[in-house]
Design a protein around this motif. Sequence first.
Motif, PDB file in Angstrom:
ATOM      1  N   LEU A  51      -4.746 -42.836   2.103  1.00  0.00           N
ATOM      2  CA  LEU A  51      -6.214 -42.836   2.177  1.00  0.00           C
ATOM      3  C   LEU A  51      -6.773 -42.062   3.255  1.00  0.00           C
ATOM      4  O   LEU A  51      -7.819 -41.079   3.018  1.00  0.00           O
ATOM      5  CB  LEU A  51      -6.520 -44.208   1.911  1.00  0.00           C
ATOM      6  CG  LEU A  51      -8.189 -44.364   1.961  1.00  0.00           C
ATOM      7  CD1 LEU A  51      -8.680 -43.623   0.656  1.00  0.00           C
ATOM      8  CD2 LEU A  51      -8.589 -45.681   2.125  1.00  0.00           C
ATOM      9  N   ALA A  52      -6.316 -42.173   4.573  1.00  0.00           N
ATOM     10  CA  ALA A  52      -6.755 -41.745   5.420  1.00  0.00           C
ATOM     11  C   ALA A  52      -6.517 -40.050   5.487  1.00  0.00           C
ATOM     12  O   ALA A  52      -7.371 -39.219   5.856  1.00  0.00           O
ATOM     13  CB  ALA A  52      -6.112 -42.124   7.050  1.00  0.00           C
ATOM     14  N   ASP A  53      -5.454 -39.474   5.240  1.00  0.00           N
ATOM     15  CA  ASP A  53      -5.096 -38.117   5.085  1.00  0.00           C
ATOM     16  C   ASP A  53      -5.913 -37.561   3.995  1.00  0.00           C
ATOM     17  O   ASP A  53      -6.525 -36.507   4.457  1.00  0.00           O
ATOM     18  CB  ASP A  53      -3.603 -38.041   4.506  1.00  0.00           C
ATOM     19  CG  ASP A  53      -2.986 -36.853   4.866  1.00  0.00           C
ATOM     20  OD1 ASP A  53      -3.249 -35.822   5.811  1.00  0.00           O
ATOM     21  OD2 ASP A  53      -2.528 -36.217   3.716  1.00  0.00           O
ATOM     22  N   GLU A  54      -6.067 -37.951   2.962  1.00  0.00           N
ATOM     23  CA  GLU A  54      -6.791 -37.448   1.991  1.00  0.00           C
ATOM     24  C   GLU A  54      -8.414 -37.386   2.430  1.00  0.00           C
ATOM     25  O   GLU A  54      -8.936 -36.272   2.015  1.00  0.00           O
ATOM     26  CB  GLU A  54      -6.873 -38.186   0.545  1.00  0.00           C
ATOM     27  CG  GLU A  54      -5.369 -38.084  -0.074  1.00  0.00           C
ATOM     28  CD  GLU A  54      -5.081 -38.786  -1.166  1.00  0.00           C
ATOM     29  OE1 GLU A  54      -6.044 -39.823  -1.546  1.00  0.00           O
ATOM     30  OE2 GLU A  54      -4.141 -38.713  -1.826  1.00  0.00           O
ATOM     31  N   LEU A  55      -8.854 -38.580   2.971  1.00  0.00           N
ATOM     32  CA  LEU A  55     -10.254 -38.495   3.281  1.00  0.00           C
ATOM     33  C   LEU A  55     -10.525 -37.463   4.596  1.00  0.00           C
ATOM     34  O   LEU A  55     -11.412 -36.869   4.611  1.00  0.00           O
ATOM     35  CB  LEU A  55     -10.726 -39.594   3.505  1.00  0.00           C
ATOM     36  CG  LEU A  55     -10.913 -40.785   2.364  1.00  0.00           C
ATOM     37  CD1 LEU A  55     -11.367 -42.275   2.663  1.00  0.00           C
ATOM     38  CD2 LEU A  55     -11.934 -40.114   1.118  1.00  0.00           C
ATOM     39  N   PHE A  56      -9.680 -37.502   5.284  1.00  0.00           N
ATOM     40  CA  PHE A  56      -9.942 -36.583   6.414  1.00  0.00           C
ATOM     41  C   PHE A  56      -9.712 -35.143   6.079  1.00  0.00           C
ATOM     42  O   PHE A  56     -10.660 -34.428   6.575  1.00  0.00           O
ATOM     43  CB  PHE A  56      -8.525 -36.851   7.563  1.00  0.00           C
ATOM     44  CG  PHE A  56      -8.625 -38.180   8.133  1.00  0.00           C
ATOM     45  CD1 PHE A  56      -9.983 -38.819   8.403  1.00  0.00           C
ATOM     46  CD2 PHE A  56      -7.825 -38.740   8.867  1.00  0.00           C
ATOM     47  CE1 PHE A  56     -10.081 -40.005   9.013  1.00  0.00           C
ATOM     48  CE2 PHE A  56      -7.644 -39.837   9.494  1.00  0.00           C
ATOM     49  CZ  PHE A  56      -8.651 -40.535   9.595  1.00  0.00           C
ATOM     50  N   ALA A  57      -8.674 -34.881   5.087  1.00  0.00           N
ATOM     51  CA  ALA A  57      -8.847 -33.443   4.744  1.00  0.00           C
ATOM     52  C   ALA A  57      -9.983 -33.052   3.879  1.00  0.00           C
ATOM     53  O   ALA A  57     -10.425 -31.969   4.006  1.00  0.00           O
ATOM     54  CB  ALA A  57      -7.549 -33.402   3.897  1.00  0.00           C
ATOM     55  N   ALA A  58     -10.733 -34.152   3.167  1.00  0.00           N
ATOM     56  CA  ALA A  58     -12.009 -33.553   2.560  1.00  0.00           C
ATOM     57  C   ALA A  58     -13.017 -33.439   3.453  1.00  0.00           C
ATOM     58  O   ALA A  58     -13.726 -32.791   2.766  1.00  0.00           O
ATOM     59  CB  ALA A  58     -12.029 -34.716   1.482  1.00  0.00           C
ATOM     60  N   ALA A  59     -12.772 -33.805   4.714  1.00  0.00           N
ATOM     61  CA  ALA A  59     -13.867 -33.642   5.680  1.00  0.00           C
ATOM     62  C   ALA A  59     -13.512 -32.642   6.493  1.00  0.00           C
ATOM     63  O   ALA A  59     -14.475 -32.129   7.516  1.00  0.00           O
ATOM     64  CB  ALA A  59     -14.025 -34.999   6.507  1.00  0.00           C
ATOM     65  N   GLY A  60     -12.796 -31.824   6.313  1.00  0.00           N
ATOM     66  CA  GLY A  60     -12.361 -30.602   6.864  1.00  0.00           C
ATOM     67  C   GLY A  60     -11.553 -30.740   8.212  1.00  0.00           C
ATOM     68  O   GLY A  60     -11.373 -29.987   9.127  1.00  0.00           O
ATOM     69  N   LEU A  61     -10.689 -32.107   8.356  1.00  0.00           N
ATOM     70  CA  LEU A  61      -9.725 -32.393   9.337  1.00  0.00           C
ATOM     71  C   LEU A  61      -8.097 -32.348   8.799  1.00  0.00           C
ATOM     72  O   LEU A  61      -7.967 -33.000   7.982  1.00  0.00           O
ATOM     73  CB  LEU A  61      -9.917 -33.733   9.869  1.00  0.00           C
ATOM     74  CG  LEU A  61     -11.394 -33.761  10.468  1.00  0.00           C
ATOM     75  CD1 LEU A  61     -11.824 -35.364  10.506  1.00  0.00           C
ATOM     76  CD2 LEU A  61     -11.492 -33.265  11.910  1.00  0.00           C
ATOM     77  N   ASP A  62      -7.617 -31.213   9.092  1.00  0.00           N
ATOM     78  CA  ASP A  62      -6.275 -31.263   8.987  1.00  0.00           C
ATOM     79  C   ASP A  62      -5.110 -31.746   9.756  1.00  0.00           C
ATOM     80  O   ASP A  62      -5.376 -31.757  10.848  1.00  0.00           O
ATOM     81  CB  ASP A  62      -5.823 -29.526   8.683  1.00  0.00           C
ATOM     82  CG  ASP A  62      -6.666 -29.066   7.589  1.00  0.00           C
ATOM     83  OD1 ASP A  62      -7.040 -29.636   6.608  1.00  0.00           O
ATOM     84  OD2 ASP A  62      -7.148 -27.741   7.879  1.00  0.00           O
ATOM     85  N   TRP A  63      -4.016 -32.244   9.025  1.00  0.00           N
ATOM     86  CA  TRP A  63      -3.054 -32.646  10.011  1.00  0.00           C
ATOM     87  C   TRP A  63      -2.251 -31.667  10.739  1.00  0.00           C
ATOM     88  O   TRP A  63      -2.105 -30.653  10.145  1.00  0.00           O
ATOM     89  CB  TRP A  63      -2.190 -33.662   9.083  1.00  0.00           C
ATOM     90  CG  TRP A  63      -1.149 -32.747   8.523  1.00  0.00           C
ATOM     91  CD1 TRP A  63      -1.107 -32.372   7.368  1.00  0.00           C
ATOM     92  CD2 TRP A  63       0.296 -32.761   8.763  1.00  0.00           C
ATOM     93  NE1 TRP A  63      -0.084 -31.668   6.861  1.00  0.00           N
ATOM     94  CE2 TRP A  63       0.765 -32.187   7.814  1.00  0.00           C
ATOM     95  CE3 TRP A  63       1.087 -33.307   9.888  1.00  0.00           C
ATOM     96  CZ2 TRP A  63       2.457 -31.729   7.856  1.00  0.00           C
ATOM     97  CZ3 TRP A  63       2.556 -32.881   9.837  1.00  0.00           C
ATOM     98  CH2 TRP A  63       2.967 -32.277   8.751  1.00  0.00           C
ATOM     99  N   TYR A  64      -1.951 -32.031  11.944  1.00  0.00           N
ATOM    100  CA  TYR A  64      -1.001 -30.999  12.560  1.00  0.00           C
ATOM    101  C   TYR A  64       0.030 -31.997  13.245  1.00  0.00           C
ATOM    102  O   TYR A  64       1.145 -31.367  13.855  1.00  0.00           O
ATOM    103  CB  TYR A  64      -1.816 -30.500  13.718  1.00  0.00           C
ATOM    104  CG  TYR A  64      -2.366 -31.104  14.934  1.00  0.00           C
ATOM    105  CD1 TYR A  64      -1.542 -31.283  16.152  1.00  0.00           C
ATOM    106  CD2 TYR A  64      -3.344 -31.715  15.073  1.00  0.00           C
ATOM    107  CE1 TYR A  64      -2.040 -31.776  17.032  1.00  0.00           C
ATOM    108  CE2 TYR A  64      -3.869 -32.359  15.897  1.00  0.00           C
ATOM    109  CZ  TYR A  64      -3.233 -32.595  17.118  1.00  0.00           C
ATOM    110  OH  TYR A  64      -3.828 -33.358  18.164  1.00  0.00           O
ATOM    111  N   GLU A  65       0.095 -33.095  13.101  1.00  0.00           N
ATOM    112  CA  GLU A  65       1.294 -34.159  13.795  1.00  0.00           C
ATOM    113  C   GLU A  65       0.859 -35.449  12.889  1.00  0.00           C
ATOM    114  O   GLU A  65      -0.147 -35.586  12.487  1.00  0.00           O
ATOM    115  CB  GLU A  65       1.053 -34.209  15.142  1.00  0.00           C
ATOM    116  CG  GLU A  65       2.418 -35.085  15.813  1.00  0.00           C
ATOM    117  CD  GLU A  65       2.166 -36.462  15.599  1.00  0.00           C
ATOM    118  OE1 GLU A  65       3.361 -37.001  15.531  1.00  0.00           O
ATOM    119  OE2 GLU A  65       1.033 -36.904  15.519  1.00  0.00           O
ATOM    120  N   LEU A  66       1.863 -36.028  12.646  1.00  0.00           N
ATOM    121  CA  LEU A  66       2.145 -37.114  11.739  1.00  0.00           C
ATOM    122  C   LEU A  66       0.765 -38.065  11.869  1.00  0.00           C
ATOM    123  O   LEU A  66       0.075 -38.494  10.778  1.00  0.00           O
ATOM    124  CB  LEU A  66       3.392 -37.986  11.993  1.00  0.00           C
ATOM    125  CG  LEU A  66       4.724 -37.583  11.347  1.00  0.00           C
ATOM    126  CD1 LEU A  66       5.734 -38.546  11.772  1.00  0.00           C
ATOM    127  CD2 LEU A  66       4.438 -37.265   9.829  1.00  0.00           C
TER     128      LEU A  66
END
Length: 322
Positions: free
Chosen positions: A174-189
């Motif tokens: 859930l966090a990964d999907e909502l962050f990505a939708a807000a323009g925040l991309d994962w760069y570490e786990l």
Amino acid sequence: MGRREVETVFFGGGTPTQLPAADLVRILAAIDESFGLADGVEVTTEANPDSVTLESLQTLHAGGFTRISFGVQSAVPHVLATLERTHDPAGVPQAISWARQAGFEQLSVDLIYGTPGESMDDWRASITQAIALAPDHISAYALIVEQGTAFARKVRRGEVVMPDDDETADKYVLADELFAAAGLDWYELSNWARDDAAQCRHNVLYWHSDDWLGIGPGAHSHVAGERWWNVKHPAAYAQRLAADELPRQDGETIDAATARVEQIMLETRLRSGLDLGVLSAEAQTAVPSLLERGMVTQHENHLVLTQQGRLLADAVVRELVD
């Protein structure tokens, strides 16, 4: 160690802003005097939202601090109470506003998920508030129960019940999907950034096993293949310094085999991925299966975890090490 220019400084492992801001600035000045701060140095401090004022943040920024990481943890009062956090979530936007007003261009928010009693709706509320704060960077960590703590004793006695792994995984997704939708991309786990410039350069240094010097009780250092750690108790640390002795408790030399295992373990966590050339011939045979199962993707000569692979990162690392 000689005079080595410092590229990043990180004040953390607790709440450094419990100290007066002027004292933190004095410490940074002493680092500059002893080693020299590089042009464009990244200087981060962790902070609880209720441990800062506009004036203290202005002092920090004027003194050379460039980045601040707020320990928000949750937007839900009962979750904060379980974590024994003292701040009122309603005051977090004010702390963020003060930091921006003080001139900080890089703001990070830390969240914790998997607290006993935290529902999925609670976690969604925390994510939503964090995104609404418009930070440049968000860290989200699953709660780890440290042995020997009061919280660990409550878990052992059954006073609080930890969530199962499936629920924790759902919260990560859930966090990964909502962050990505807000323009925040994962760069570490456990870390998401608005762009490359917003990534925490200090933490990236750890994941690439570069050199760092740890200062303070219990701090770990890693320099030129040597790793050592200081005595943990503040009184013992102070006594060593008063006697003009190094506060080192113990250490180890990292051999080539250990360095390779650690490189696999750490760089697998990164979106930039793990260089296939690091793997042994035997470990290379595990790669086709990992690709087929959708645990990793291959970009040129690097393996990168998929979202499913991130949920099972430790298992992926074991396959690549064995």
